[in-house]
Structures are given as structure tokens and as C-alpha cells.
Design a protein around this motif. Sequence first.
Motif, PDB file in Angstrom:
ATOM      1  N   VAL A  84       0.845  -1.205   0.000  1.00 19.65           N
ATOM      2  CA  VAL A  84       0.000   0.000   0.000  1.00 19.65           C
ATOM      3  C   VAL A  84       0.874   1.248   0.000  1.00 19.65           C
ATOM      4  O   VAL A  84       0.622   2.208  -0.738  1.00 19.65           O
ATOM      5  CB  VAL A  84      -0.944  -0.003   1.216  1.00 19.65           C
ATOM      6  CG1 VAL A  84      -1.753   1.298   1.269  1.00 19.65           C
ATOM      7  CG2 VAL A  84      -1.886  -1.207   1.167  1.00 19.65           C
ATOM      8  N   TYR A  85       1.923   1.245   0.813  1.00 20.61           N
ATOM      9  CA  TYR A  85       2.829   2.399   0.881  1.00 20.61           C
ATOM     10  C   TYR A  85       3.574   2.617  -0.440  1.00 20.61           C
ATOM     11  O   TYR A  85       4.013   3.731  -0.722  1.00 20.61           O
ATOM     12  CB  TYR A  85       3.840   2.212   2.013  1.00 20.61           C
ATOM     13  CG  TYR A  85       3.300   2.564   3.380  1.00 20.61           C
ATOM     14  CD1 TYR A  85       3.102   3.888   3.752  1.00 20.61           C
ATOM     15  CD2 TYR A  85       2.978   1.568   4.302  1.00 20.61           C
ATOM     16  CE1 TYR A  85       2.604   4.210   5.011  1.00 20.61           C
ATOM     17  CE2 TYR A  85       2.483   1.884   5.557  1.00 20.61           C
ATOM     18  CZ  TYR A  85       2.295   3.204   5.912  1.00 20.61           C
ATOM     19  OH  TYR A  85       1.796   3.524   7.147  1.00 20.61           O
ATOM     20  N   GLU A 149     -21.810  -0.209  -5.143  1.00 20.79           N
ATOM     21  CA  GLU A 149     -20.764  -0.147  -6.157  1.00 20.79           C
ATOM     22  C   GLU A 149     -20.049   1.207  -6.100  1.00 20.79           C
ATOM     23  O   GLU A 149     -20.612   2.207  -5.679  1.00 20.79           O
ATOM     24  CB  GLU A 149     -21.366  -0.359  -7.549  1.00 20.79           C
ATOM     25  CG  GLU A 149     -21.952  -1.745  -7.752  1.00 20.79           C
ATOM     26  CD  GLU A 149     -22.383  -1.972  -9.191  1.00 20.79           C
ATOM     27  OE1 GLU A 149     -21.784  -1.335 -10.084  1.00 20.79           O
ATOM     28  OE2 GLU A 149     -23.308  -2.770  -9.421  1.00 20.79           O
ATOM     29  N   ASN A 150     -18.784   1.188  -6.526  1.00 21.13           N
ATOM     30  CA  ASN A 150     -17.980   2.412  -6.624  1.00 21.13           C
ATOM     31  C   ASN A 150     -17.910   3.161  -5.288  1.00 21.13           C
ATOM     32  O   ASN A 150     -18.104   4.367  -5.220  1.00 21.13           O
ATOM     33  CB  ASN A 150     -18.550   3.337  -7.709  1.00 21.13           C
ATOM     34  CG  ASN A 150     -18.649   2.658  -9.054  1.00 21.13           C
ATOM     35  OD1 ASN A 150     -17.771   1.891  -9.444  1.00 21.13           O
ATOM     36  ND2 ASN A 150     -19.735   2.918  -9.764  1.00 21.13           N
ATOM     37  N   THR A 151     -17.605   2.415  -4.216  1.00 26.35           N
ATOM     38  CA  THR A 151     -17.570   2.992  -2.873  1.00 26.35           C
ATOM     39  C   THR A 151     -16.159   3.260  -2.380  1.00 26.35           C
ATOM     40  O   THR A 151     -15.882   4.318  -1.813  1.00 26.35           O
ATOM     41  CB  THR A 151     -18.287   2.057  -1.876  1.00 26.35           C
ATOM     42  OG1 THR A 151     -19.652   1.925  -2.243  1.00 26.35           O
ATOM     43  CG2 THR A 151     -18.193   2.595  -0.458  1.00 26.35           C
ATOM     44  N   PHE A 152     -15.228   2.336  -2.601  1.00 23.75           N
ATOM     45  CA  PHE A 152     -13.927   2.388  -1.940  1.00 23.75           C
ATOM     46  C   PHE A 152     -12.809   2.766  -2.913  1.00 23.75           C
ATOM     47  O   PHE A 152     -12.815   2.382  -4.089  1.00 23.75           O
ATOM     48  CB  PHE A 152     -13.606   1.045  -1.280  1.00 23.75           C
ATOM     49  CG  PHE A 152     -14.578   0.661  -0.202  1.00 23.75           C
ATOM     50  CD1 PHE A 152     -14.469   1.197   1.073  1.00 23.75           C
ATOM     51  CD2 PHE A 152     -15.599  -0.242  -0.457  1.00 23.75           C
ATOM     52  CE1 PHE A 152     -15.365   0.851   2.068  1.00 23.75           C
ATOM     53  CE2 PHE A 152     -16.494  -0.595   0.528  1.00 23.75           C
ATOM     54  CZ  PHE A 152     -16.375  -0.045   1.798  1.00 23.75           C
ATOM     55  N   ASP A 153     -11.821   3.491  -2.384  1.00 19.20           N
ATOM     56  CA  ASP A 153     -10.626   3.834  -3.149  1.00 19.20           C
ATOM     57  C   ASP A 153      -9.591   2.713  -3.091  1.00 19.20           C
ATOM     58  O   ASP A 153      -8.734   2.612  -3.966  1.00 19.20           O
ATOM     59  CB  ASP A 153     -10.004   5.123  -2.596  1.00 19.20           C
ATOM     60  CG  ASP A 153     -10.999   6.260  -2.556  1.00 19.20           C
ATOM     61  OD1 ASP A 153     -11.234   6.866  -3.609  1.00 19.20           O
ATOM     62  OD2 ASP A 153     -11.548   6.528  -1.460  1.00 19.20           O
ATOM     63  N   LEU A 154      -9.668   1.896  -2.052  1.00 17.18           N
ATOM     64  CA  LEU A 154      -8.696   0.823  -1.826  1.00 17.18           C
ATOM     65  C   LEU A 154      -9.399  -0.342  -1.153  1.00 17.18           C
ATOM     66  O   LEU A 154     -10.195  -0.134  -0.218  1.00 17.18           O
ATOM     67  CB  LEU A 154      -7.544   1.324  -0.947  1.00 17.18           C
ATOM     68  CG  LEU A 154      -6.605   0.274  -0.345  1.00 17.18           C
ATOM     69  CD1 LEU A 154      -5.734  -0.352  -1.431  1.00 17.18           C
ATOM     70  CD2 LEU A 154      -5.728   0.899   0.749  1.00 17.18           C
ATOM     71  N   VAL A 155      -9.133  -1.549  -1.604  1.00 15.33           N
ATOM     72  CA  VAL A 155      -9.572  -2.767  -0.916  1.00 15.33           C
ATOM     73  C   VAL A 155      -8.334  -3.615  -0.649  1.00 15.33           C
ATOM     74  O   VAL A 155      -7.530  -3.848  -1.554  1.00 15.33           O
ATOM     75  CB  VAL A 155     -10.586  -3.580  -1.745  1.00 15.33           C
ATOM     76  CG1 VAL A 155     -10.936  -4.886  -1.024  1.00 15.33           C
ATOM     77  CG2 VAL A 155     -11.852  -2.769  -1.987  1.00 15.33           C
ATOM     78  N   LYS A 179     -13.967   2.099  -6.586  1.00 15.78           N
ATOM     79  CA  LYS A 179     -14.175   3.211  -7.497  1.00 15.78           C
ATOM     80  C   LYS A 179     -13.278   3.025  -8.720  1.00 15.78           C
ATOM     81  O   LYS A 179     -12.256   2.333  -8.644  1.00 15.78           O
ATOM     82  CB  LYS A 179     -13.832   4.535  -6.806  1.00 15.78           C
ATOM     83  CG  LYS A 179     -14.740   4.916  -5.658  1.00 15.78           C
ATOM     84  CD  LYS A 179     -14.286   6.221  -5.026  1.00 15.78           C
ATOM     85  CE  LYS A 179     -15.181   6.615  -3.861  1.00 15.78           C
ATOM     86  NZ  LYS A 179     -14.707   7.868  -3.219  1.00 15.78           N
ATOM     87  N   PRO A 180     -13.627   3.631  -9.864  1.00 19.02           N
ATOM     88  CA  PRO A 180     -12.701   3.614 -10.999  1.00 19.02           C
ATOM     89  C   PRO A 180     -11.334   4.163 -10.597  1.00 19.02           C
ATOM     90  O   PRO A 180     -11.253   5.155  -9.869  1.00 19.02           O
ATOM     91  CB  PRO A 180     -13.394   4.519 -12.021  1.00 19.02           C
ATOM     92  CG  PRO A 180     -14.853   4.402 -11.688  1.00 19.02           C
ATOM     93  CD  PRO A 180     -14.910   4.280 -10.194  1.00 19.02           C
ATOM     94  N   ASP A 181     -10.280   3.493 -11.034  1.00 18.81           N
ATOM     95  CA  ASP A 181      -8.898   3.791 -10.669  1.00 18.81           C
ATOM     96  C   ASP A 181      -8.596   3.409  -9.217  1.00 18.81           C
ATOM     97  O   ASP A 181      -7.567   3.793  -8.667  1.00 18.81           O
ATOM     98  CB  ASP A 181      -8.540   5.259 -10.891  1.00 18.81           C
ATOM     99  CG  ASP A 181      -7.031   5.465 -11.013  1.00 18.81           C
ATOM    100  OD1 ASP A 181      -6.349   4.565 -11.549  1.00 18.81           O
ATOM    101  OD2 ASP A 181      -6.525   6.522 -10.567  1.00 18.81           O
ATOM    102  N   GLY A 182      -9.500   2.639  -8.608  1.00 22.33           N
ATOM    103  CA  GLY A 182      -9.217   2.083  -7.289  1.00 22.33           C
ATOM    104  C   GLY A 182      -8.361   0.832  -7.422  1.00 22.33           C
ATOM    105  O   GLY A 182      -8.281   0.212  -8.487  1.00 22.33           O
ATOM    106  N   VAL A 183      -7.727   0.436  -6.327  1.00 28.19           N
ATOM    107  CA  VAL A 183      -6.778  -0.671  -6.378  1.00 28.19           C
ATOM    108  C   VAL A 183      -7.124  -1.714  -5.324  1.00 28.19           C
ATOM    109  O   VAL A 183      -7.552  -1.379  -4.213  1.00 28.19           O
ATOM    110  CB  VAL A 183      -5.325  -0.176  -6.191  1.00 28.19           C
ATOM    111  CG1 VAL A 183      -5.135   0.533  -4.855  1.00 28.19           C
ATOM    112  CG2 VAL A 183      -4.324  -1.317  -6.344  1.00 28.19           C
ATOM    113  N   PHE A 184      -6.948  -2.963  -5.691  1.00 28.92           N
ATOM    114  CA  PHE A 184      -7.097  -4.096  -4.775  1.00 28.92           C
ATOM    115  C   PHE A 184      -5.730  -4.706  -4.513  1.00 28.92           C
ATOM    116  O   PHE A 184      -4.997  -5.038  -5.461  1.00 28.92           O
ATOM    117  CB  PHE A 184      -8.033  -5.144  -5.371  1.00 28.92           C
ATOM    118  CG  PHE A 184      -8.006  -6.467  -4.660  1.00 28.92           C
ATOM    119  CD1 PHE A 184      -8.276  -6.555  -3.298  1.00 28.92           C
ATOM    120  CD2 PHE A 184      -7.700  -7.640  -5.344  1.00 28.92           C
ATOM    121  CE1 PHE A 184      -8.244  -7.775  -2.644  1.00 28.92           C
ATOM    122  CE2 PHE A 184      -7.674  -8.865  -4.703  1.00 28.92           C
ATOM    123  CZ  PHE A 184      -7.942  -8.927  -3.343  1.00 28.92           C
TER     124      PHE A 184
END
Length: 343
Positions: A84-85, A149-155, A179-184
Motif C-alpha cells: 500500500v505504501y 458499487e464504486n464505494t472504496f478507493d482501496l480494498v 471506485k474507478p482507478d481504485g486498487v485491490f
Amino acid sequence: MSSGLCLRVLRGSGSAPAASSGSWSRFLSRSGARRGLSGSNSGTMNVFNREMKKRQKNWAGSLQDGQQYDYLRDEVGSRVADRVYDIARTFPLALDLGGGKGHIAEHLSQEVVERLFLTDGSEETLQRRKSEIPTRCVLADEEFLPFKENTFDLVVSSLSLHWINDLPGALKQIHQVLKPDGVFIGAMVGGETLYELRCSLQLAETEREGGFSPHVSPYTAVTDLGNLLGRAGFTMLTVDIDEVQVHYPGIIEVMTDLQGMGESNCAWNRRSLLHRDTILAAAAIYKEMYGSEDGSVPATFEILYMIGWKPHESQAKPAKRGSATASFGDLSKISQPTNSNKS
């Protein structure tokens, strides 16, 4: 490329509501009804008894000395936090899927994650969470996410996905809540994890009982993970593997620690009883085949790490096929110096 870690056990024996520290939500009724996005389908294989896994985790979470079994989760959680960092941005809202006591969150700061939703199927485990980030705990099944849907910036997720029956469906749900451009960023046990324990038990059962049954859970292969992420809709994929080896006094300590972690087998086809003679034979086989000079035995955990992004127009895209302006044959001419350069 994989890296190794050796641990030695020394014991002899839409928008979401604002997150606030200590707040709770419950999305599992006592009857077992579930609500939320569903990625499951009727063709999904039902390998694991999810109710049994919840009971195992609740039992492990209720142990007064349960922290002594957190070494593997803490180590893997710190490695997920490192990833994440590595991303140079701040995430306003993040989801820790199957986060338990917050083994990832305890390694994150509010400068990186401003607010966090921490989910798990075990209430006992959530009550022992460790996080300095404003956190909202949600009692929910990882297979049925109760978020828009499209709730989180990071999972993020650490050591939880390997107990999910419908892994493709779970990855699709993660893709949906991002969210679009979010990352898992996730980590799960896979590959040939605990092969020493598996082989020892199989050989012992075959010798003493004339056949064997599975006592170690089946795991996802690293070669399948990229395909699953791609099918779920993720792009810019990264998949790598770490090998963590823990040394124990013997097979009993291996099985005791797995139980204390809440990582006992919960497959439907498991055999619930191990005869005493079989355990003694397995202990001898374990030491004979894998034992170290100091008398300890290793247990190997293969940890699969994955990173995937939800597509967005701002992301870099591969060039169209046939758009290249130079061929591989031209590269040899470019790389070789001319006669004038030699002189």
C-alpha cells in the motif's frame, strides 16, 4: 520471483457513511440470511463449510492468549501494508476484507488511509481489532459484500480469500465496490502450503488405516490467480509469491497453532477424527522426512500476493497491435556501434 522468511517458534508446547472509531454494523442475521452484492452462481463448487469456519474463527478469537498465534497474520499483514505504501497516494476510504484483528491496519497510518471499513465473519475476532485509523467494523461474510458499487478507493485482504468457495465471484464483488482507478491489494495462502503436514498425514493414514482422507485444505495455484483477476475485470495486474517457513517442536505444535489461528481445515469432505496411532506415526514421519538437526520441524506457507486496478481512462493503456514503428530486427542495428564510432 519468491523470497523466503524463516520464523522460529520457541514455545515448547455510492458513498459510504463516515467511519468512526469503535462503530459497528451487522450484516449477518442469526438465521444465516445474507444481504449485499452477490457474485455467486448456481454452478459454484461448495468446497468449504463457511459456518464451521466462522465457528473456528470465533473460538480462536475468544482465546485469552490468542496473540501468540498471530505471528503469521502480522507478518503477512505488514507485507500487504508495504505494498500500500508503494502507491504514492492517499486513500480517503478503504476496505479491509476479512481483516480480523486488523493485521494490515495496524501497519497503516492515517496519512495513507484516512478512513477504514474492517469486515470479518467472526465477531469475537473483530472485538480485538488493532488500528489507529478511524475504523468502522462490519460483521459480514466475505462472499457477500454489503456495500454499494464504486464505494472504496482501496480494498485490501490478508489470509482470508483461501476459505472462499466462489473466489471468481468474490473478486468480481471486490471489483464492483472499488471506485474507478481504485486498487485491490491482497494476500492469500496458496500453492503447496503445508505440504510437509499433508504428506506426513497421508503416509501415516495409508500405513495405519489402509487409505487416507484430506486433512489439509486445497489451495489456489499461483498460475491461476492472474487469470481470475483478469476475468474479474482488473487491469495492470501484479502477482508474486513469498515462502514463509515456520519451525516448530513437532507436528502437535503445528496443528495446535493452526487451530489457534482459526486455520483448521473446514472442507466438507474432511475427516473429523484422527486416530492416536495415526498421529504418532505422522509425527515420526514428519521428523524423519523434514526434521532439522536441532530437532524442530518446518511448516511452509506459500503466500500469494496480488495487485489489480479497476480500469479508468487516466490509466496507461497498451499500444494497439500493429502500431509499432520499429521491428525487433532493427534493434540489433541500433545497439551495435558504427565503424566511425569504433574509430
